[in-house]
Each structure stands twice: as C-alpha cells, then as structure tokens.
Design an enzyme around this catalytic site. Structure first.
Site, PDB file in Angstrom:
ATOM      1  N   ASP A 173      85.010-106.826 -65.333  1.00  0.00           N
ATOM      2  CA  ASP A 173      84.406-106.069 -66.422  1.00  0.00           C
ATOM      3  C   ASP A 173      85.306-104.900 -66.843  1.00  0.00           C
ATOM      4  O   ASP A 173      86.433-104.758 -66.357  1.00  0.00           O
ATOM      5  CB  ASP A 173      83.016-105.576 -66.022  1.00  0.00           C
ATOM      6  CG  ASP A 173      83.071-104.466 -64.999  1.00  0.00           C
ATOM      7  OD1 ASP A 173      84.024-104.441 -64.195  1.00  0.00           O
ATOM      8  OD2 ASP A 173      82.171-103.598 -65.001  1.00  0.00           O
TER       9      ASP A 173
ATOM     10  N   ASP B 206      85.662-101.689 -66.255  1.00  0.00           N
ATOM     11  CA  ASP B 206      86.303-100.781 -65.306  1.00  0.00           C
ATOM     12  C   ASP B 206      86.714-101.466 -64.010  1.00  0.00           C
ATOM     13  O   ASP B 206      87.117-100.795 -63.055  1.00  0.00           O
ATOM     14  CB  ASP B 206      85.386 -99.592 -65.011  1.00  0.00           C
ATOM     15  CG  ASP B 206      84.071-100.027 -64.384  1.00  0.00           C
ATOM     16  OD1 ASP B 206      83.636-101.164 -64.625  1.00  0.00           O
ATOM     17  OD2 ASP B 206      83.481 -99.219 -63.635  1.00  0.00           O
TER      18      ASP B 206
ATOM     19  N   LYS C 146      82.023-101.271 -55.735  1.00  0.00           N
ATOM     20  CA  LYS C 146      82.237-102.702 -55.790  1.00  0.00           C
ATOM     21  C   LYS C 146      83.636-102.920 -56.352  1.00  0.00           C
ATOM     22  O   LYS C 146      84.186-102.028 -57.007  1.00  0.00           O
ATOM     23  CB  LYS C 146      81.167-103.391 -56.616  1.00  0.00           C
ATOM     24  CG  LYS C 146      80.989-102.859 -58.006  1.00  0.00           C
ATOM     25  CD  LYS C 146      79.742-103.476 -58.616  1.00  0.00           C
ATOM     26  CE  LYS C 146      79.407-102.762 -59.913  1.00  0.00           C
ATOM     27  NZ  LYS C 146      77.992-102.499 -60.057  1.00  0.00           N
TER      28      LYS C 146
ATOM     29  N   ASP D  69      85.067-103.234 -61.629  1.00  0.00           N
ATOM     30  CA  ASP D  69      84.314-103.320 -60.376  1.00  0.00           C
ATOM     31  C   ASP D  69      83.495-104.604 -60.271  1.00  0.00           C
ATOM     32  O   ASP D  69      83.004-104.935 -59.206  1.00  0.00           O
ATOM     33  CB  ASP D  69      83.455-102.067 -60.131  1.00  0.00           C
ATOM     34  CG  ASP D  69      82.494-101.755 -61.261  1.00  0.00           C
ATOM     35  OD1 ASP D  69      82.495-102.513 -62.256  1.00  0.00           O
ATOM     36  OD2 ASP D  69      81.766-100.755 -61.168  1.00  0.00           O
ATOM     37  N   ARG D  70      83.355-105.322 -61.385  1.00  0.00           N
ATOM     38  CA  ARG D  70      82.600-106.581 -61.325  1.00  0.00           C
ATOM     39  C   ARG D  70      83.536-107.775 -61.348  1.00  0.00           C
ATOM     40  O   ARG D  70      84.669-107.667 -61.823  1.00  0.00           O
ATOM     41  CB  ARG D  70      81.671-106.698 -62.526  1.00  0.00           C
ATOM     42  CG  ARG D  70      80.562-105.687 -62.524  1.00  0.00           C
ATOM     43  CD  ARG D  70      79.626-105.960 -63.677  1.00  0.00           C
ATOM     44  NE  ARG D  70      78.517-105.036 -63.648  1.00  0.00           N
ATOM     45  CZ  ARG D  70      77.364-105.241 -64.252  1.00  0.00           C
ATOM     46  NH1 ARG D  70      77.169-106.329 -64.969  1.00  0.00           N
ATOM     47  NH2 ARG D  70      76.398-104.349 -64.171  1.00  0.00           N
TER      48      ARG D  70
ATOM     49  N   SER E 273      81.552 -98.927 -67.990  1.00  0.00           N
ATOM     50  CA  SER E 273      81.592-100.192 -67.262  1.00  0.00           C
ATOM     51  C   SER E 273      81.685-101.407 -68.184  1.00  0.00           C
ATOM     52  O   SER E 273      82.644-101.553 -68.935  1.00  0.00           O
ATOM     53  CB  SER E 273      80.375-100.265 -66.359  1.00  0.00           C
ATOM     54  OG  SER E 273      80.445-101.396 -65.538  1.00  0.00           O
ATOM     55  N   HIS E 274      80.624-102.213 -68.167  1.00  0.00           N
ATOM     56  CA  HIS E 274      80.629-103.491 -68.883  1.00  0.00           C
ATOM     57  C   HIS E 274      80.059-103.358 -70.294  1.00  0.00           C
ATOM     58  O   HIS E 274      79.912-104.358 -70.974  1.00  0.00           O
ATOM     59  CB  HIS E 274      79.797-104.482 -68.078  1.00  0.00           C
ATOM     60  CG  HIS E 274      78.475-103.893 -67.676  1.00  0.00           C
ATOM     61  ND1 HIS E 274      78.352-103.003 -66.632  1.00  0.00           N
ATOM     62  CD2 HIS E 274      77.251-104.021 -68.213  1.00  0.00           C
ATOM     63  CE1 HIS E 274      77.097-102.618 -66.540  1.00  0.00           C
ATOM     64  NE2 HIS E 274      76.398-103.218 -67.479  1.00  0.00           N
TER      65      HIS E 274
END
Ligand code: G1P
Ligand code: ZN
Length: 543
Positions: free
Chosen positions: A277, A279, A376, A281-282, A113-114
């Site tokens: 981010d 991947d 998300k 999703d944010r 992710s982030h």
C-alpha cells in the site's frame, strides 16, 4: 538562529484515530494546520531537546510542503538531530526500524496509508514512539488534548531545506541528516532472511510481479527484489513514487488492485505476485490463479515462521486483531504457542511484542509483522512468503490447500460500506448494541446466535482496557459476524462487516467466500437493519 513563537488557535477537529491524524488534503492545507498538530506532538513529549527525531513519508501530494514546515518547527524546538529520508521518502516499516536503530525519541510519518492522495485525496500524520511503535493511546490522547488547547508554535526562519542529496546540514543546535531511505531496511531484511535461498528461487526461473502502486515501496522493492535477490528488471511495476500515485488507489486488495488480480488469472501469469500500500506496511499476495487471504496467510506464517533463520527457537505466540479470522488459532494450538485476540489497529500488538509474548501478528486488512519491528511490514511479509516457497518448493496455492486439509478452511470476507452518513452509521451501531441482550439465542435463517457481545480488550501486559472494539455475533464456534466502524476514514463513516465460517468439508474448499457465506452475509444485513439505517444493500468493497 532566528526562532520565533507564532500565536495560533486550535483546530478542534484534530484527533488521532486508528493510525494518526487522517484528513482530506484540503483540510490540512489550511493555514497553521500542520504547524499546530506538529507542535502538539512535541508539546506532549518530554525531554526531547538534543534528541533524535525521524521524519519521512510516502511521497503523496503535499508531503513536500508539510515536511518543510515540520522540519523548521522541529529545529525550532531544539531536537539535536533530525533524520529524514532522501526526497522525504520513508516507508512506515523503515521508519519504525530506524527509530530504534538510531535511538530516536520518535518518528513522524506523513501518510494516509492506503487512502488515495492528491488535492482531493487524503493526507495523514502518524507519530511513532521510541520503540518504533505507533503512539499508544496514552500518547495519542495527550496529543489530541494538546491540539485542542494549543496557542503557539515555534518555528525557525530558514529557507527550505534541500532533501535531494544525502548528507548533513546544521541549523542552530540541530543537525538535519538526509539518509538513503532503503539502505538500513534492506540490510535488516538480509539479517532476517536467507537471501541466498530466495536468490536461488529466481536463478531457477521463478517469476514474480511486484506492484508498488506508484507509492513508497518502489525504491525498496527495486533494491531488494531486482537488486539483491536477482529478480529480472521489470519485476517491479508502478515502481516510482508519484504525488497522486498515478491515479491508483494504493490499497492492494481485490477491488483496487484488480489489474494485478487479472494478470494473475491470465494464461501468462507469473508464479507469484505481490503488492503493497501507500506507506508500505500492507501486502497482498497472489499465486497463479489464486488469491491468498490475509487470514490464511497469518496461519501459514505461524506454521512456517520458525523455519526462517531469525526466528529459530523464537516463536512464543501469535496475535491477530479480533476481526481477523480464527485460522491461525488452530495452528497456534498445534504448535503449543499462545494466541491473542486484540482490537483492530497495530498499536495493540506493541505491548505483546515488547513483552516477548508474541513473535508474529497480523490483521485481515493485509497486515502482518513480527518481533523484528513494531509496525506491520509489507515487504517483510512478502520475503517471508518467498522464503517459504524456496524452502518447500511448493506454490502459494499448494501451501494454502495443505493448511485447509489439515485444519479446515476458514472462509473470511470483509464487506465495507464506505461514505456513509456518520449519524446513520452511529445509529446502526447503537441499535445493534442495544439489541445485544435479545440477540443471544435468536435464530435467523435457521442459524442461532450463541453469543452476542461487544469486544472489550484488556491488555495482558499493561492492564489497559479498550472498550467498544466491535460487535461480534457467534453462531457456534465455527461461524461469526463482526461489525465495527472504521477509524481511519477522513470524512463520513465506513461500516465494516466481517464474516467467517469454517468448513472441514473438502468438497467446499474451492468455493468462493461470497458463495460459501452468502447466507451469513444476508443475516448480517438483516440483523443490522442495514437498508433501513443506511439506504444501502451492497458493500462498496469486498475483500
Ligand atoms: C483499517 C484496518 C485495520 C488497520 C488500519 C490501518 O482500519 O481495518 O486493520 O490496522 O486500517 O492500516 P479501520 O479503517 O478499519 O479503522
Ligand atoms: Zn499502510
């Protein structure tokens, strides 16, 4: 086809956290590490032979190697079709979408992710089930348990598979299909939003910067914003996915996307800025000289969502994670829709969405999503905001100020203490837990704690309960402090402290959360004995 069973021994550190397995890259590069975990995922599924599996990732360092390993193990396990994004790329929301679209049994997403990538950075493996949602606890428990007993995995002895060209290749009983990672997702966004309305915004001179932070969303953003919506070339910056994210920390917040914040507070700022981010999703959104807090964003999405075509007449409820401020609650009450409070982590929204109890959900950590898929979705949230701007003709700041005028402003701040010794962090939480009965009614800095409790969640749909989901201290109904330990770190521990306070005093609306809640922040340190347990007094990041 040459399929062999390889003997192996378990790695006892393999476990699914808030979002999958999250480790230092060096850890997953150990021999048989990816192999074990992949086979553990498959061993915990039933009836997958002949079924479809989706595989992709955010393009970070070691994704290429891990992808080849996983593809060979998946083929050896006799999946019927494996759909993989071109060059191994698929954002988390796009994976969630195509799992459902192609009727897959699940999907593997290679992303931390982030968290930063690279040989010294982080790596992650997430597994989403056939409804496109992150694997629920019942599945992640099985995967973790299997990883701890695994003694063999299967692999197919074939050369590395070319993922650079779109098309199909057959290996034994398995077809590996390389797809355009963007096409299906972009088409879906066109079904949800009125692209012509957003396009008119750009035709009329609206200006935007989108920062893909050298991670997976670059190709998505270029196709959608610059291609389909007609934003000028150059709107998307850091738009090429790079293995080390070009040195950026792909976590869009005030600390790690400071360059974007600075651009938006300069005289030459465009009307709107957004970032996602690693991947995808944010999301983070800024207006000119204005930072949109994700908790306010959720409240505003609750206000406006049903004006977006896909959601007309579909708004049943909203859910937020417990540490997300209560800004959306007042809007939900006004709209006569349900409002749920879930533990941190997207997996808790899935059952509510599946049951139609909610249409929209979000977290303070820059996540928002809806019934359109079970993750998300950063670009979706940005498109929702562009729709609101197109519809109202107002700026991000004007829309947010209107929210505050109507319901009061709920200041929200998250302070993270990263890189703590895990034992210290656990001790701090344990002591807090022990002191809960005595904290009730205690007064600190003239403020009285009216409720002190650890959050336990009972899923209204499945009846599953989740305990130990954060310690919440309420000071009346308008202020609170929440403490919890992060579940996404790869080493050590991160303490998250969340502060919220509502004010209806309009003269205070322009205060910064740090100023408005300086007192609450001080109380949060005193009550947790932060200095004593961790040696720290200042957080690593504040958002
Ligand atoms: C963090 C966020 C949480 C989010 C998760 C995955 O988890 O706080 O809201 O769902 O990342 O993006 P944490 O590290 O706090 O466990
Ligand atoms: Zn993410």
């Amino acid at each position: 086809m040459d399929i062999t069973a390889i003997k192996t021994e378990p790695y006892l550190d393999q476990a699914m956290g808030t979002s999958g397995l999250r480790k230092k890259t060096a850890v997953v590069r150990q021999s048989r590490y990816i192999e074990n975990f992949t086979q553990a995922i498959f061993d915990s599924l039933e009836g997958f032979a002949g079924k479809t599996l989706i595989i992709g990732g955010d393009g970070r360092f070691y994704n290429d190697k891990a992808l080849q390993t996983i593809l060979k193990i998946a083929a050896a396990n006799q999946f019927g079709r494996i759909i993989v994004g071109q060059n191994g790329l698929l954002s988390t929301p796009a994976t969630s979408h195509i799992i459902v679209k192609y009727g897959a049994i699940g999907g593997i997403i290679l992303s931390a992710s982030h968290n930063p990538g690279g040989p010294d950075g982080d790596f992650g493996i997430k597994f989403n089930t056939e409804n496109g949602a992150p694997a629920p606890q019942s599945v992640t428990d099985k995967i973790t348990a299997r990883a701890h007993t695994i003694d063999r995995y299967w692999t197919m002895n074939i050369p590395d598979i070319d993922l650079s060209e779109i098309g199909e290749q057959t290996f034994g009983n398995t077809v590996i299909e390389v797809i355009d990672p963007v096409a299906d997702y972009a088409a879906y966004m066109q079904e949800i939003f009125d692209f012509s309305a957003i396009k008119t915004l750009f035709t009329n001179g609206f200006t935007m910067i989108y920062d893909a932070m050298n991670a997976v969303t670059g190709p998505y953003a270029k196709r959608i914003f610059e291609g389909l919506l007609g934003a000028p070339a150059g709107t998307v910056i850091h738009g090429t996915p790079l293995p080390d994210f070009g040195g950026l920390h792909p976590e869009p917040n005030l600390t790690y996307a400071k360059h974007l914040v600075d651009m938006m507070y300069a005289d030459s700022a465009p009307d709107f800025a957004a970032a996602s981010d690693g991947d995808g999703d944010r999301y983070m959104i800024l207006g000119r000289s204005f930072f949109l807090n994700p908790c306010d964003s959720l409240a505003i999405l609750t206000q406006y969502l049903d004006s977006i075509p896909f959601y007309h007449g579909r708004l049943t409820g909203v859910a937020r994670s417990m540490p997300t401020s209560f800004a959306a609650d007042a809007v939900a009450r006004d709209k006569h829709i349900a409002c749920y409070q879930t533990p941190t982590g997207w997996k808790f929204f899935g059952s509510l969405l599946d049951a139609g109890k909610i249409t929209l959900c979000g977290e303070e950590s820059f996540g928002a999503g809806s019934c359109h898929l079970r993750e998300k979705d950063g670009i979706w949230a940005i498109l929702a905001w562009l729709s609101i701007l197109a519809q109202t003709g107002k700026t991000v700041a004007e829309i947010t100020h209107a929210l505050w005028q109507q319901y009061g402003r709920v200041f929200a701040m998250q302070q993270s203490y990263e890189g703590l010794d895990a034992t210290d962090a656990n001790t701090l939480m344990e002591k807090l837990r022990e002191s809960l009965p005595t904290l009730n009614g205690t007064t600190v800095n003239d403020r009285t704690i009216t409720d002190a409790a650890e959050f336990t969640y009972a899923d209204p749909v499945t009846g599953d309960t989740a305990t130990g989901q954060g310690i919440c201290l309420s000071f009346g109904s308008d202020a609170r402090i929440v403490y919890r330990l992060s579940g996404t770190g790869s080493s050590g521990a991160t303490l998250r402290v969340y502060l919220n306070e509502r004010t209806t005093d309009a003269t205070r609306f322009s205060q910064s959360p740090a100023t408005a809640m300086a007192d609450l922040a001080d109380i949060s340190r005193q009550i947790a004995n932060l200095k004593k347990h961790t040696g720290r007094e200042t957080p690593t990041t504040i958002t």
